[in-house]
Structure formats: structure tokens, C-alpha cells
Design a protein around this motif. Structure first.
Motif, short mmCIF file in Angstrom:
data_model
loop_
_atom_site.label_atom_id
_atom_site.label_comp_id
_atom_site.label_asym_id
_atom_site.label_seq_id
_atom_site.Cartn_x
_atom_site.Cartn_y
_atom_site.Cartn_z
N ALA A 127 0.83 -1.20 0.00
CA ALA A 127 0.00 0.00 0.00
C ALA A 127 0.87 1.25 0.00
O ALA A 127 0.59 2.22 -0.72
CB ALA A 127 -0.94 -0.01 1.20
N LEU A 128 1.94 1.26 0.80
CA LEU A 128 2.83 2.42 0.82
C LEU A 128 3.51 2.62 -0.53
O LEU A 128 3.62 3.76 -1.01
CB LEU A 128 3.88 2.24 1.92
CG LEU A 128 3.38 2.39 3.36
CD1 LEU A 128 4.49 2.03 4.35
CD2 LEU A 128 2.89 3.81 3.62
N ASP A 129 3.96 1.53 -1.13
CA ASP A 129 4.59 1.66 -2.45
C ASP A 129 3.62 2.23 -3.47
O ASP A 129 3.99 3.07 -4.30
CB ASP A 129 5.10 0.29 -2.92
CG ASP A 129 6.31 -0.17 -2.13
OD1 ASP A 129 7.01 0.70 -1.58
OD2 ASP A 129 6.54 -1.39 -2.04
N ALA A 130 2.35 1.80 -3.41
CA ALA A 130 1.38 2.23 -4.41
C ALA A 130 1.04 3.71 -4.27
O ALA A 130 1.00 4.45 -5.25
CB ALA A 130 0.12 1.38 -4.31
N ILE A 131 0.78 4.17 -3.03
CA ILE A 131 0.30 5.55 -2.86
C ILE A 131 1.45 6.55 -2.83
O ILE A 131 1.22 7.74 -3.08
CB ILE A 131 -0.55 5.67 -1.57
CG1 ILE A 131 0.30 5.36 -0.33
CG2 ILE A 131 -1.76 4.76 -1.65
CD1 ILE A 131 -0.47 5.51 0.97
N LEU A 132 2.69 6.08 -2.55
CA LEU A 132 3.82 7.02 -2.49
C LEU A 132 4.52 7.17 -3.84
O LEU A 132 4.85 8.27 -4.26
CB LEU A 132 4.82 6.58 -1.43
CG LEU A 132 4.35 6.66 0.02
CD1 LEU A 132 5.42 6.14 0.97
CD2 LEU A 132 3.97 8.09 0.39
#
Length: 688
Positions: A127-132
């Protein structure tokens, strides 16, 4: 009333889907119409994800995008994340993700933006990789914290934390200067590289240059850079610094010359004033080379007693062809007769000469390296250089024979490109001037490994038909043959040059083949020596040595007889090393003598004293180690700590500890020891 409530709910839902939720919440907060629940604006919220941005006056800057609620960012009990946001503030999404997952997420003040995403059953990191990454941000984990930074901040942090390292790379096949140009682009701006000086080139003979203190080890590269760059350099060197391939080139130069010469001629002469008894013939050509001039009587009116005289012109009077026809064909069949004043000679010759030259040089060379082999001779001659003030003479050499020069370029598909120059020549130096007859080819060709190709060839044929005759007389039928001569010469020359390259793929197989070739050469040498006369000293010595070897190979050998044969071989050839070593092995005595040299004796004493000092030091070190290992033991107990395979070496054989040494110890043969034979050796039956 129920319809009114239903209509009001639908209108509120429609308004919520059109206007941002944050604006509605802000409007409700300002109007104070909420039902007792405090609703704060995003600008007024300070969550664990970081402080709000400030404007130019120090106040809070309005946040971008809508806020995120718990239903929009949900973390299940299994740890998976489900996110459904539309143009939501990135900081709010991170704050809600931190609250739901109970992770310590801290964002930098430079992190801002909006995010629209629908994620199902993903992990926290996914999730962090996707939104950042969609906003150009990244994160780093350190302990129990997750720090969110911009790409520039991450690069600055990594740059500040990176440390350079220095590593030495050893090169075994490639020059350091060449490798440096290959790996330098792999280094960072902070990376540096240094390399050892290049090794000397050439193997010219001379006493002036012997290397001095130049580098005698392999080439080295000293590289200082970040660890990941050093790893890339290490991987690249595995491909760059590889053992070069070798190639064995075999050239065949074949030259054939055929010469055919046919000649037929007639000499017909009618001579006058010639004394046939004084004809002179050549010993080499068997031709008439001179004739005696017939003396004439004195002229009328001469005084009495005047002897005959020879005409002053010295020329006999003759009519005919002379020796013009037969002189060029000396050595053939000659048939003729000489009468009083008539001579007729018929000469016929047919010559056939067939000359063949075959040269087959071979040479082994590395890939891209020049190889040259010359089997022939060098004739020296002087060259003179004259200037206004000086005259300098230098010696140059004319190289003749079989010569092969080439440079290979080996490909990975089994083909070899060759720059090649084969040559077969012959020449000499006469009166300081060189002359040379050569057959050579210079070419650049592509050949498959193990295949033979023709890189050059020549076929040349020369035919000559010569006819000599006396005008008119030579054209008369039948009789005209007496006045003409014919000579036909045909010369045919053929030259062919073949090349066969062999890439060395199996060094072990090539080594075995080389050993077999060496054995063949040894057999050739032995065969030549055995073909010599048997009564030479070396042949007699070798014969006695062979008899000694055959004697020791018998089932019951006689050592005494073998030593007798060896003595005979050594007496005939005192430097026969094989016979000397075999005699030492059979007799157990080393063959030596006094050299009567003070220097040799001094060095021998010096070496022996050094060996004795080293042995004493090793024994003392062993004693000290044993003492340190067992400090409580008595001195008498140290013998058990010293390495010994049997009784103490201080006791005589058969003697018990504490026994009187004056008593004679019983003699006993040591098992496995080789008895030393007496000077006479064993008898004929092999008994000692």
C-alpha cells in the motif's frame, strides 16, 4: 412525513457525492449543527504523520484534497489493507493508515499531494509503495518507524549515509591500463582508480637492461568507490580479465617447377688450310674449340733453307656453319666425322628437370598477438650512409628460407580471422649486394577452426621455340637440315599455399600431444645414435648400461654383475649420470670426491652450522612448550611429552633404563633397514 425524510436523505447523499466531504464537514462545523460530535478541519488536525505546512506569514497553509475516514482506509485482522479514496490528501491517508495498522508512520514536511486509489487485500508495504510512488515519494524503515520522504530527500540521506571503500583487484591476463578504460565509466563521481605501471615489452638481448627494480608481480587496480560500484567492477573483471585463447597455425607452401629442353643441330664445315691432326676439343662440352693452321711452303724467290711459314692472319679458310648450332646444346648426343678438310657433327639433347619444394612451418601464438617463425639463414651485408660530414656503415641481413608471420583474431563462433604472410625464399649476397628469389603471400582471411584453405596459388608456363639456319640453304628440303638448328624449351611452374588453424580448446590434450611429439624426437635421436659405429666410447657405455638394466630386471638379478656393468659404463663415460645414479642406488654409497676448494668447504661448513642452529632452536622451542603445558611435572616426566616412537634415543638398543652402559648390548638387525653391501657385492646367485 416519512416521504419527506426519505427525500431529504436522498438529497443529502447526492450532495455528499458531488461536494468534497471536507467542505461539508467544515460547513457543519461552522454552523454548529452537528449532533454533539466535535468535527475538526484537516488544517486543525495534528496527527502522528507530521505537522501541517506553513504559509509565508507563518500560518497554516490550507491542505489539498479531502480527508480520509476509517471506512475509506481499513486494515483487517489478517494485516491486509483495503483503501478506497478519491482525491484524498496524502498526509491524511498516511495518518489513517497509521491509526488503522498501528504503525509509526512519520512524513517529512515536504510530503504533500493527493491520491486516488482503490486497493484490495494488499500488505502495508504494498500500500505504501502504491500511494507514495505515484506521487514521487518513498519511505525507509528504521526500527519501529516508517519515514516518508521525497525522492530528493531520500537521495540526500543515502548520499550522507554512504561510505566509500577501497579494494585492490589483481589482474592476471589483461594489462591494467587497458582494463582501467573499461571500468572507469562504472564508477561514481567520487570514485577514483589507480593502477600499476606497465610491464616491459620485448626480449631483446643485452647486458644493459635486466629489469632493475621494476614490478615483477601481476598488474593491479586500486579502486575507491561505493560498495555497489565495487561489486559491479568485480563482476566486470570476471569477463574482462580472462585467459586468452591460443591458436596453432600450420602453413604449407608447395612449389613445383618442370623444365623440358629439346635441341637438335648440325655443324657442317668445309675447311681449308687446317691441320686436322691438331684439332682441339673442349673437355666439358666436347666441341671443337681450336684447330691447327696448316703451314705453307716458302714463297717463290725465298733463300734456300727457309722453313715453312704460317699465314700472318692466323685464320684458316673455311665454309660452313661452324659451331653455332652445336655449342648451345652441349652435353647431348654428338655424332660426326672429320676428314682431311670436311667436318660434320650432329648434336641432339633432351633435358627434363623436375624440382619440388615443400615447406610446412607451424607456430603457436596467443589471440591478437604476432607470431613469427623463420627456418633459414641470414646473410649479412654492409650499407653505407654518407652525409656532408660523416660516413656510417651498418650491417643488415638478408633473411631467406621458410618464414611465417601472422596475427590471429579468434571469434566465439569457431572462426579465426588471420593476418598472414607466408614466405619461401632463396638468395645470397655477392660482392656486398643481396639478391633474393621468393614466393610469398600477404593476406587477411577468415578460416574456420580445423579447416584448410588455399590462400594463394600460381600456375605459370613458358614455351620457347627457337630456330636457327643459314638463309636459303636451311630451306632446301632434306639437305637443308644440314644448315639449320631447332631448340624447344618448356618451363612450367606451380605454387600453392595452404593454411590450417587449430584453436587450442583442451590444454591437457595439447600437452599430451606435445609430450608425444617430444617422445618421437627422442626416438629419432636414439635411432640416429644407434646407427653410428658401435665401437665409440659413448655407444659402448650405453651398451654396458643397458646390460645392467636388463640384469636388474631379471627374476633373480645379480647385483654384483650389474655393478660391474655400471663400472664399465662409468669408466668409458665418467659423466654418464644415469649409470652413476643407478650405481649409488645398488651400492648404497654416494659417489663423491674431494674438490680441494677452500670456498666450497667454507660454504659447506656454514650451511651445516646454520642447520644445526636451527635444529637446536626447534628442540628448545619444543622443550619450552612441553614445560609450559605441564608445569607441575618433574623433569624426569618430560620425556613422556616429547614425541618419541619408542625407547629414549639416549639408551642403546636393547638396554633397559638404569642398566650399565659398559655392558655390551646385544646386536639386532633393524627391521626394514637396507643392508649396506660390501665392496664386492653379491655373488652370481644374488646371495649376500
Amino acid at each position: 412525513m416519512r416521504k419527506w425524510k426519505k427525500t431529504t436523505g436522498l438529497l443529502f447523499w447526492a450532495a455528499a457525492s458531488v461536494y468534497p466531504v471536507g467542505s461539508l464537514l467544515a460547513g457543519q462545523a461552522n454552523s454548529g449543527k452537528n449532533s454533539g460530535q466535535e468535527v475538526r478541519l484537516l488544517e486543525e488536525t495534528a496527527g502522528p504523520v507530521g505537522a501541517g505546512d506553513k504559509d509565508a506569514k507563518g500560518g497554516d497553509k490550507p491542505a489539498q484534497g479531502t480527508s480520509a475516514s476509517a471506512p475509506q482506509v481499513n486494515v483487517s485482522d489478517a494485516g491486509t489493507v483495503e483503501i478506497h479514496v478519491n482525491e484524498a490528501n496524502l498526509v491524511e491517508v498516511l495518518r489513517m493508515l497509521s491509526l488503522q495498522s498501528q504503525k509509526n508512520i512519520i512524513a517529512s514536511k515536504e510530503v504533500r499531494g493527493t491520491v486516488t486509489a482503490n486497493l484490495y487485500n494488499v500488505t502495508i508495504k504494498e500500500a505504501l509503495d502504491a500511494i507514495l510512488k505515484s506521487n514521487g515519494f518513498g519511505y525507509r524503515e528504521k526500527g519501529n518507524f516508517i519515514y516518508v520522504y521525497t525522492s530528493k530527500e531520500l537521495a540526500d540521506i543515502e548520499k550522507s549515509e554512504r561510505q566509500t571503500k577501497t579494494e585492490v583487484f589483481h589482474l592476471h591476463y589483461s594489462p591494467a591500463s587497458n582494463v582501467m578504460s573499461v571500468i572507469k565509466p562504472m564508477l561514481s563521481n567520487e570514485g577514483t582508480i589507480a593502477f600499476t605501471v606497465a610491464a616491459g615489452k620485448g626480449i631483446e638481448s643485452g647486458a644493459k637492461e635486466a629489469g632493475g627494480d621494476s614490478v615483477a608481480s601481476e598488474d593491479m587496480l586500486v579502486v575507491r568507490d561505493y560498495p555497489e560500484n565495487l561489486d559491479r567492477v568485480r563482476m566486470a573483471l570476471k569477463d574482462v580479465d580472462r585467459r586468452p585463447q591460443q591458436i596453432l597455425l600450420e602453413a604449407t607452401i608447395m612449389s613445383a617447377r618442370l623444365t623440358e629442353d629439346n635441341a637438335l643441330g648440325v655443324d657442317f664445315n668445309i675447311l681449308g688450310g687446317v691441320d686436322m691432326n691438331n684439332l682441339v676439343f673442349s673437355d666439358t662440352t666436347a666441341q671443337l674449340t681450336g684447330g691447327g693452321v696448316k703451314a705453307l711452303p716458302p714463297p717463290p724467290g725465298a733463300p734456300a733453307g727457309t722453313p715453312d711459314f704460317i699465314p700472318t692472319d692466323g685464320k684458316p679458310r673455311s665454309v660452313g656453319t661452324g659451331t653455332s648450332f652445336t655449342t648451345p646444346i652441349a652435353g647431348g648426343l654428338k655424332v660426326g666425322f672429320v676428314s682431311s678438310e670436311v667436318s660434320i657433327f650432329v648434336a641432339a639433347l633432351e633435358t627434363v628437370a623436375n624440382t619440388s619444394v615443400l615447406a610446412n612451418p607451424k607456430i603457436l601464438a596467443l589471440n591478437k598477438q604476432r607470431g613469427e617463425v623463420l627456418v633459414g639463414r641470414e646473410d649479412g651485408y654492409l650499407t653505407t650512409t654518407v652525409t656532408d660530414t660523416t660516413t656510417v656503415q651498418t650491417v643488415e641481413f638478408l633473411k631467406t628460407g621458410t618464414r611465417l608471420t601472422f596475427r590471429p583474431y579468434i571469434g566465439d563462433d569457431g572462426y579465426v580471422r588471420l593476418e598472414v604472410h607466408p614466405e619461401d625464399s632463396d638468395g645470397h649476397v655477392v660482392s656486398g649486394l643481396p639478391s633474393k628469389t621468393t614466393t610469398e603471400v600477404t593476406s587477411n582471411v577468415m578460416v574456420k577452426d580445423g579447416h584448410t584453405i588455399v590462400i594463394g596459388g600460381l600456375f605459370r608456363e613458358s614455351s620457347t621455340a627457337a630456330r636457327s639456319q643459314i638463309p636459303l640453304l636451311g630451306d632446301i628440303p632434306i639437305v637443308g637440315a644440314l644448315f639449320r638448328n631447332r631448340q624447344d624449351i618448356t618451363t612450367r611452374e606451380e605454387i600453392i599455399i595452404l593454411l590450417t588453424p587449430h584453436i587450442i580448446k583442451d590444454d591437457a590434450a595439447y600437452s599430451r600431444a606435445s609430450e608425444e611429439a617430444q617422445k618421437d624426437m627422442e626416438k629419432l635421436r636414439v635411432g640416429v645414435r644407434r646407427g653410428m659405429m658401435f665401437f665409440g666410447r659413448e655407444r659402448l657405455a650405453e651398451a654396458n648400461y643397458d646390460k645392467a638394466v636388463r640384469e636388474m630386471n631379471k627374476k633373480n638379478p645379480s647385483r654384483r654383475k650389474a655393478i660391474w656393468y655400471l663400472d664399465a659404463a662409468i669408466n668409458l663415460n665418467p659423466t654418464f649420470l644415469e649409470a652413476i645414479k643407478m650405481k649409488e642406488s645398488l651400492s648404497g654409497k654416494e659417489i663423491t670426491t674431494v674438490d680441494n676448494s677452500n670456498m666450497h668447504s667454507f660454504l659447506k661448513r656454514l650451511v651445516m652450522s646454520e642447520r644445526a642452529s636451527k635444529a637446536e632452536a626447534e628442540e628448545q622451542e619444543l622443550f619450552e612448550k612441553a614445560t609450559q603445558a605441564q608445569p607441575m611435572r618433574g623433569v624426569g616426566d618430560l620425556s613422556g611429552l616429547l614425541p618419541s616412537a619408542g625407547p629414549s634415543p639416549l639408551l642403546e638398543k636393547g638396554e633397559k633404563p638404569g642398566a650399565d652402559k659398559s655392558a655390551a648390548a646385544p646386536t639386532e638387525e633393524v627391521p626394514g633397514a637396507t643392508p649396506t653391501p660390501d665392496s664386492n657385492g653379491p655373488d652370481e646367485k644374488g646371495n649376500n
